[in-house]
Scaffold this active site. Structure first.
Site, mmCIF file in Angstrom:
data_model
loop_
_atom_site.group_PDB
_atom_site.id
_atom_site.type_symbol
_atom_site.label_atom_id
_atom_site.label_comp_id
_atom_site.label_asym_id
_atom_site.label_seq_id
_atom_site.Cartn_x
_atom_site.Cartn_y
_atom_site.Cartn_z
ATOM 1 N N LYS A 11 -86.575 -7.745 -29.236
ATOM 2 C CA LYS A 11 -86.415 -6.382 -28.724
ATOM 3 C C LYS A 11 -87.102 -5.347 -29.621
ATOM 4 C CE LYS A 11 -82.117 -7.369 -26.262
ATOM 5 N NZ LYS A 11 -80.697 -6.987 -26.108
ATOM 6 N N PHE A 59 -73.475 0.388 -19.146
ATOM 7 C CA PHE A 59 -74.496 0.392 -20.203
ATOM 8 C C PHE A 59 -75.920 0.256 -19.670
ATOM 9 C CE2 PHE A 59 -73.011 -4.030 -19.775
ATOM 10 C CZ PHE A 59 -74.210 -4.686 -19.543
ATOM 11 N N ARG A 87 -79.387 -19.690 -28.081
ATOM 12 C CA ARG A 87 -78.203 -18.831 -28.125
ATOM 13 C C ARG A 87 -77.471 -19.001 -29.465
ATOM 14 N NH1 ARG A 87 -77.702 -15.832 -24.045
ATOM 15 N NH2 ARG A 87 -75.498 -15.315 -24.317
ATOM 16 N N THR A 93 -73.474 -11.323 -29.470
ATOM 17 C CA THR A 93 -74.138 -10.100 -29.004
ATOM 18 C C THR A 93 -73.930 -8.951 -29.981
ATOM 19 O OG1 THR A 93 -73.792 -10.820 -26.731
ATOM 20 C CG2 THR A 93 -74.329 -8.506 -27.050
ATOM 21 N N ARG A 104 -79.139 -12.210 -35.091
ATOM 22 C CA ARG A 104 -78.493 -10.898 -34.945
ATOM 23 C C ARG A 104 -77.775 -10.470 -36.221
ATOM 24 N NH1 ARG A 104 -76.837 -12.155 -28.787
ATOM 25 N NH2 ARG A 104 -78.587 -11.079 -27.777
ATOM 26 N N ASN A 114 -79.697 -5.064 -30.707
ATOM 27 C CA ASN A 114 -79.250 -6.353 -31.238
ATOM 28 C C ASN A 114 -80.360 -7.401 -31.369
ATOM 29 O OD1 ASN A 114 -79.552 -7.081 -28.567
ATOM 30 N ND2 ASN A 114 -77.428 -7.708 -28.263
ATOM 31 N N HIS A 117 -82.998 -11.067 -26.989
ATOM 32 C CA HIS A 117 -82.397 -11.466 -25.710
ATOM 33 C C HIS A 117 -82.704 -12.934 -25.525
ATOM 34 C CE1 HIS A 117 -81.672 -11.651 -21.321
ATOM 35 N NE2 HIS A 117 -82.724 -12.448 -21.328
#
EC number: 2.7.4.6
Length: 141
Positions: A11, A59, A87, A93, A104, A114, A117
């Site tokens: 991100k 959100f 993951r 998250t 993260r 964070n 994705h």
């Protein structure tokens, strides 16, 4: 064990921190291969389409605004149990709840910014990979 593909997005916050290489090293260290990759700056329409599943969530607007705030690095990952493996690498998250040593925990600032994705299931992975890499733009190796 199943050979799978999953989508990963680094991100805008993590791209701005210049940690793409460190994140890629974690993918590869976990046995995931990067089979497609590109840096893009999402348009509002692209971000809204990609995150359409969240359209009714409170959100949604903030998520879209964040995802168009700067360039992102998008990659398709391939490997044994790639979805779960990615993951696990990402962590929770909320980076405050993410296990030490996860992407993260190490690179994210907040539940919104964070860092990454990742697809959450085989069905969403197929849709998400096709969204960014249509046709034959993926190269198993």
């Amino acid at each position: 064990m199943a050979l799978e593909r999953t989508l990963s997005i680094i991100k805008p916050d993590a791209v701005a921190k210049n940690v793409i290489g460190q994140i890629y090293a974690r993918f590869e260290g976990a046995g995931l291969k990067i089979v497609a990759a590109k840096m893009i700056h999402l348009s509002r329409a692209e971000a809204e389409q990609f995150y359409a599943v969240h359209k009714e969530r409170p959100f949604f607007k903030d998520l879209v605004d964040f995802m168009i705030s700067g360039p992102v690095m998008v990659q398709a990952l391939e490997g044994e149990n790639a979805i779960a493996k990615n993951r696990d690498l990402m962590g929770a998250t909320d980076p405050k709840k993410a296990e030490k040593g996860t992407i993260r925990a190490d690179f994210a600032d907040s539940i919104d910014a964070n860092a990454v994705h990742g697809s959450d299931a085989a069905e969403t992975a197929a849709v998400e990979v096709a969204f960014f890499f249509p046709g034959l733009n993926i190269y198993s190796r």
